[in-house]
Design an enzyme around this catalytic site. Structure first.
Site, PDB file in Angstrom:
ATOM      1  N   ASP A   9       0.872  -1.178   0.000  1.00 23.39           N
ATOM      2  CA  ASP A   9       0.000   0.000   0.000  1.00 23.39           C
ATOM      3  C   ASP A   9       0.910   1.230   0.000  1.00 23.39           C
ATOM      4  O   ASP A   9       2.131   1.116  -0.177  1.00 23.39           O
ATOM      5  CB  ASP A   9      -0.997  -0.050   1.177  1.00 23.39           C
ATOM      6  N   HIS A  10       0.318   2.406   0.243  1.00 28.36           N
ATOM      7  CA  HIS A  10       1.106   3.645   0.224  1.00 28.36           C
ATOM      8  C   HIS A  10       2.193   3.649   1.301  1.00 28.36           C
ATOM      9  O   HIS A  10       3.268   4.198   1.086  1.00 28.36           O
ATOM     10  CB  HIS A  10       0.172   4.854   0.426  1.00 28.36           C
ATOM     11  N   CYS A  66       3.006  -3.307   4.008  1.00 30.45           N
ATOM     12  CA  CYS A  66       2.132  -2.191   4.387  1.00 30.45           C
ATOM     13  C   CYS A  66       2.836  -1.481   5.538  1.00 30.45           C
ATOM     14  O   CYS A  66       4.034  -1.714   5.747  1.00 30.45           O
ATOM     15  CB  CYS A  66       0.715  -2.668   4.735  1.00 30.45           C
ATOM     16  N   GLY A  67       2.153  -0.634   6.265  1.00 30.05           N
ATOM     17  CA  GLY A  67       2.837   0.136   7.303  1.00 30.05           C
ATOM     18  C   GLY A  67       3.483  -0.742   8.361  1.00 30.05           C
ATOM     19  O   GLY A  67       4.672  -0.644   8.655  1.00 30.05           O
ATOM     20  N   THR A  68       2.657  -1.612   8.947  1.00 32.85           N
ATOM     21  CA  THR A  68       3.166  -2.525   9.975  1.00 32.85           C
ATOM     22  C   THR A  68       3.412  -3.930   9.439  1.00 32.85           C
ATOM     23  O   THR A  68       4.071  -4.740  10.092  1.00 32.85           O
ATOM     24  CB  THR A  68       2.138  -2.667  11.105  1.00 32.85           C
ATOM     25  N   GLY A  69       2.816  -4.251   8.315  1.00 29.75           N
ATOM     26  CA  GLY A  69       2.830  -5.621   7.795  1.00 29.75           C
ATOM     27  C   GLY A  69       1.658  -6.437   8.327  1.00 29.75           C
ATOM     28  O   GLY A  69       1.372  -7.523   7.834  1.00 29.75           O
ATOM     29  N   GLY A  71      -1.744  -5.737   8.433  1.00 26.36           N
ATOM     30  CA  GLY A  71      -2.904  -5.819   7.541  1.00 26.36           C
ATOM     31  C   GLY A  71      -2.662  -6.774   6.386  1.00 26.36           C
ATOM     32  O   GLY A  71      -3.518  -7.633   6.083  1.00 26.36           O
ATOM     33  N   MET A  72      -1.520  -6.646   5.753  1.00 31.22           N
ATOM     34  CA  MET A  72      -1.199  -7.521   4.615  1.00 31.22           C
ATOM     35  C   MET A  72      -1.132  -8.988   5.047  1.00 31.22           C
ATOM     36  O   MET A  72      -1.573  -9.871   4.308  1.00 31.22           O
ATOM     37  CB  MET A  72       0.128  -7.117   3.969  1.00 31.22           C
ATOM     38  N   HIS A  99      11.165 -23.395   8.728  1.00 34.09           N
ATOM     39  CA  HIS A  99      10.168 -24.110   9.535  1.00 34.09           C
ATOM     40  C   HIS A  99       8.743 -23.981   8.987  1.00 34.09           C
ATOM     41  O   HIS A  99       7.940 -24.893   9.159  1.00 34.09           O
ATOM     42  CB  HIS A  99      10.183 -23.597  10.980  1.00 34.09           C
ATOM     43  N   ARG A 133       9.387 -32.841  10.520  1.00 32.62           N
ATOM     44  CA  ARG A 133       8.344 -32.508  11.503  1.00 32.62           C
ATOM     45  C   ARG A 133       7.627 -31.205  11.137  1.00 32.62           C
ATOM     46  O   ARG A 133       6.457 -31.010  11.485  1.00 32.62           O
ATOM     47  CB  ARG A 133       8.941 -32.417  12.912  1.00 32.62           C
ATOM     48  N   HIS A 134       8.318 -30.342  10.411  1.00 29.55           N
ATOM     49  CA  HIS A 134       7.688 -29.070  10.017  1.00 29.55           C
ATOM     50  C   HIS A 134       6.628 -29.309   8.939  1.00 29.55           C
ATOM     51  O   HIS A 134       5.597 -28.637   8.922  1.00 29.55           O
ATOM     52  CB  HIS A 134       8.752 -28.079   9.547  1.00 29.55           C
TER      53      HIS A 134
HETATM   54  C1  RB5 Z   1      -2.037   2.530   6.612  1.00 36.76           C
HETATM   55  O1  RB5 Z   1      -2.108   3.707   7.328  1.00 36.76           O
HETATM   56  C2  RB5 Z   1      -1.778   1.371   7.554  1.00 36.76           C
HETATM   57  O2  RB5 Z   1      -2.873   1.153   8.365  1.00 36.76           O
HETATM   58  C3  RB5 Z   1      -1.440   0.131   6.768  1.00 36.76           C
HETATM   59  O3  RB5 Z   1      -0.334   0.377   5.971  1.00 36.76           O
HETATM   60  C4  RB5 Z   1      -1.079  -1.109   7.567  1.00 36.76           C
HETATM   61  O4  RB5 Z   1      -0.108  -0.832   8.512  1.00 36.76           O
HETATM   62  C5  RB5 Z   1      -2.197  -1.898   8.102  1.00 36.76           C
HETATM   63  O5  RB5 Z   1      -2.010  -2.929   8.725  1.00 36.76           O
END
Ligand code: RB5
Length: 150
Positions: A9-10, A66-69, A71-72, A99, A133-134
């Site tokens: 995303d952005h 994504c910002g934190t990873g 959401g993706m 693993h 095992r994995h």
């Molecule tokens: C976008 O602001 C942010 O919410 C998105 O990139 C992501 O971190 C969601 O999990």
């Protein structure tokens, strides 16, 4: 040639560009499925098309940012056959393959710096699934996807 698909995303677009350069230098065939620029977009719109292609076997490996990873990774793991691993360090990136046989690597563009992100991508691509095992554990997850276990 190693084929890698990447999308963000952005909040992950800048890191995506850097990882693309890194992958091309490594000799990978890179497919960018968006987004581009800073305009705010919804991460599922970019994660879903990639996860669908991994799910149906069209793609073997992909990277989502994504910002934190978070959401993706939530989006990608909704799809059968997808094993998306959100990693924030090199050890986890190696384990994700050895693993968990992760077929999607997920990175937080607002968390990982470029150097760390490159190192995590390299480590994941170079690592080999250990099986044994994995594999047994992954088979148990597969049973959930088949709807045979709750
Ligand atoms: C976008 O602001 C942010 O919410 C998105 O990139 C992501 O971190 C969601 O999990």
């Amino acid at each position: 040639m190693e084929k890698i698909t990447i999308a963000s995303d952005h909040a992950g677009a800048e890191l995506k560009e850097d990882i693309k350069i890194f992958l091309k230098k490594r000799g990978c065939d890179v497919l960018d499925m968006g987004s581009s620029g800073n305009e705010s977009v919804d991460y599922p719109d970019y994660g879903i098309p990639v996860a669908e292609k991994v799910s149906n076997g069209e793609l073997k490996k992909a990277i989502l940012i994504c910002g934190t990873g978070i959401g993706m990774s939530i989006v990608a793991n909704k799809f059968p056959n997808v094993r998306a691993a959100l990693v924030n360090d090199v050890y986890a990136a190696r384990m994700a393959k050895e693993h968990n046989d992760a077929n999607i690597l997920v990175i937080g563009g607002r968390i990982a710096g470029k150097g760390l992100a490159q190192e995590m991508v390299k480590t994941w691509l170079d690592a080999k699934f250990e099986g044994g095992r994995h594999q047994r554990r992954l088979d148990k997850i597969k049973e959930i996807e088949k709807g045979m276990k709750r």
